[in-house]
Design a protein around this motif. Structure first.
Motif, short mmCIF file in Angstrom:
data_model
loop_
_atom_site.label_atom_id
_atom_site.label_comp_id
_atom_site.label_asym_id
_atom_site.label_seq_id
_atom_site.Cartn_x
_atom_site.Cartn_y
_atom_site.Cartn_z
N GLU A 94 -1.10 7.54 0.74
CA GLU A 94 -2.52 7.39 0.39
C GLU A 94 -3.31 6.75 1.55
N LEU A 95 -2.70 5.82 2.22
CA LEU A 95 -3.35 5.19 3.36
C LEU A 95 -3.58 6.20 4.49
N GLU A 96 -2.60 7.04 4.73
CA GLU A 96 -2.73 8.08 5.75
C GLU A 96 -3.82 9.08 5.38
N LYS A 97 -3.90 9.45 4.11
CA LYS A 97 -4.95 10.36 3.65
C LYS A 97 -6.33 9.72 3.85
N VAL A 139 0.84 -1.19 0.00
CA VAL A 139 0.00 0.00 0.00
C VAL A 139 0.88 1.24 0.00
N ASN A 140 0.40 2.26 -0.63
CA ASN A 140 1.07 3.55 -0.61
C ASN A 140 0.78 4.17 0.75
N ALA A 141 1.81 4.35 1.56
CA ALA A 141 1.64 4.84 2.93
C ALA A 141 0.99 6.22 2.97
#
Length: 66
Positions: free
Chosen positions: A9-12, A5-7
């Motif tokens: 994007e996951l945080e967003k 996962v793109n970290a």
């Protein structure tokens, strides 16, 4: 289990969920108060049916806060 996962994007996405939950909690509180006021004068089977459905909805929404 391998997770890719793109970290950023996951945080967003997590930030969006937190914002949604805060909005949902505020709206739920207002709706609960409004329903408590109206049910004092709403005394029929439809009120009980609505109350049951409303409680079920709130229960389902609260699962996101766990």
């Amino acid at each position: 289990m391998d997770v890719h996962v793109n970290a950023d994007e996951l945080e967003k996405f997590a930030h969006e969920i937190r914002g949604f939950l805060e909005t949902q909690q505020n709206a739920t509180s207002r709706l609960r108060g409004a329903f408590n006021r109206v049910k004092n004068s709403w005394q029929d089977d439809k009120c009980k049916e609505f109350e049951n459905n409303f409680s079920d909805l709130l229960s389902r929404l609260s699962r996101f806060n766990d």
